[in-house]
Design a protein around this motif. Structure first.
Motif, mmCIF file in Angstrom:
data_model
loop_
_atom_site.group_PDB
_atom_site.id
_atom_site.type_symbol
_atom_site.label_atom_id
_atom_site.label_comp_id
_atom_site.label_asym_id
_atom_site.label_seq_id
_atom_site.Cartn_x
_atom_site.Cartn_y
_atom_site.Cartn_z
ATOM 1 N N ARG A 121 -10.545 -29.352 18.720
ATOM 2 C CA ARG A 121 -11.531 -30.373 19.075
ATOM 3 C C ARG A 121 -11.343 -30.817 20.521
ATOM 4 N N MET A 122 -10.094 -31.032 20.911
ATOM 5 C CA MET A 122 -9.820 -31.480 22.272
ATOM 6 C C MET A 122 -10.155 -30.397 23.297
ATOM 7 N N VAL A 123 -9.843 -29.148 22.979
ATOM 8 C CA VAL A 123 -10.168 -28.050 23.893
ATOM 9 C C VAL A 123 -11.680 -27.933 24.057
ATOM 10 N N ILE A 124 -12.400 -28.036 22.960
ATOM 11 C CA ILE A 124 -13.859 -27.930 23.021
ATOM 12 C C ILE A 124 -14.450 -29.079 23.825
ATOM 13 N N GLU A 125 -13.896 -30.278 23.670
ATOM 14 C CA GLU A 125 -14.393 -31.420 24.440
ATOM 15 C C GLU A 125 -14.182 -31.208 25.937
ATOM 16 N N LEU A 126 -13.036 -30.674 26.308
ATOM 17 C CA LEU A 126 -12.760 -30.432 27.722
ATOM 18 C C LEU A 126 -13.671 -29.336 28.276
ATOM 19 N N VAL A 127 -13.795 -28.249 27.555
ATOM 20 C CA VAL A 127 -14.633 -27.138 28.014
ATOM 21 C C VAL A 127 -16.100 -27.562 28.066
ATOM 22 N N ALA A 128 -16.535 -28.374 27.108
ATOM 23 C CA ALA A 128 -17.922 -28.852 27.127
ATOM 24 C C ALA A 128 -18.175 -29.718 28.363
ATOM 25 N N GLY A 129 -17.224 -30.584 28.687
ATOM 26 C CA GLY A 129 -17.374 -31.402 29.891
ATOM 27 C C GLY A 129 -17.467 -30.551 31.141
ATOM 28 N N LEU A 130 -16.600 -29.549 31.224
ATOM 29 C CA LEU A 130 -16.643 -28.649 32.384
ATOM 30 C C LEU A 130 -17.962 -27.875 32.432
ATOM 31 N N GLY A 131 -18.396 -27.385 31.284
ATOM 32 C CA GLY A 131 -19.639 -26.606 31.236
ATOM 33 C C GLY A 131 -20.854 -27.435 31.606
ATOM 34 N N ILE A 132 -20.920 -28.649 31.090
ATOM 35 C CA ILE A 132 -22.048 -29.520 31.422
ATOM 36 C C ILE A 132 -22.024 -29.876 32.908
#
Length: 112
Positions: A42-53
């Motif tokens: 969950r934490m990895v996805i949140e970080l990657v989503a922030g970077l992607g957005i």
């Protein structure tokens, strides 16, 4: 000594107390072996989503304004900061949930 009536009343009271204790006994826990892995993902996805957005917004604004690559760089850092902030919020949520469970366990234990 004690009267037989008193002894019978004490036995009945003891039986009622035992019945109530059985009704309020904590349910056996089944450990969730995947909970830590789920939290990590969950934490990895949140970080990657922030970077992607952040990348997507920066790239789009760069294409719109012709400022390549400056806005993309700025928004990647902003996305990273947003991802880290979201990760910290998730970690705080998990920590408070664990503290509540521990406090609940401590309150359920009989004193003695």
């Amino acid at each position: 000594m004690t009267d037989p009536d008193d002894q019978n009343r004490l036995d009945a009271l003891s039986a009622r107390i035992d019945a109530i204790k059985e009704g309020h006994a904590p349910k056996p826990r089944t450990p969730d072996h995947h909970s830590q892995a789920q939290l990590a993902w969950r934490m990895v996805i949140e970080l990657v989503a922030g970077l992607g957005i952040g990348f997507g917004m920066g790239y789009g604004l760069d294409a719109l304004f012709g400022t390549s690559p400056w806005l993309m760089i700025v928004f990647i850092f902003l996305g990273f900061a947003a991802g880290v902030k979201t990760m910290m919020r998730s970690a705080e949520e998990v920590r408070s949930r664990q503290e509540a469970e521990l406090a609940e366990d401590d309150n359920d234990r009989p004193e003695g």
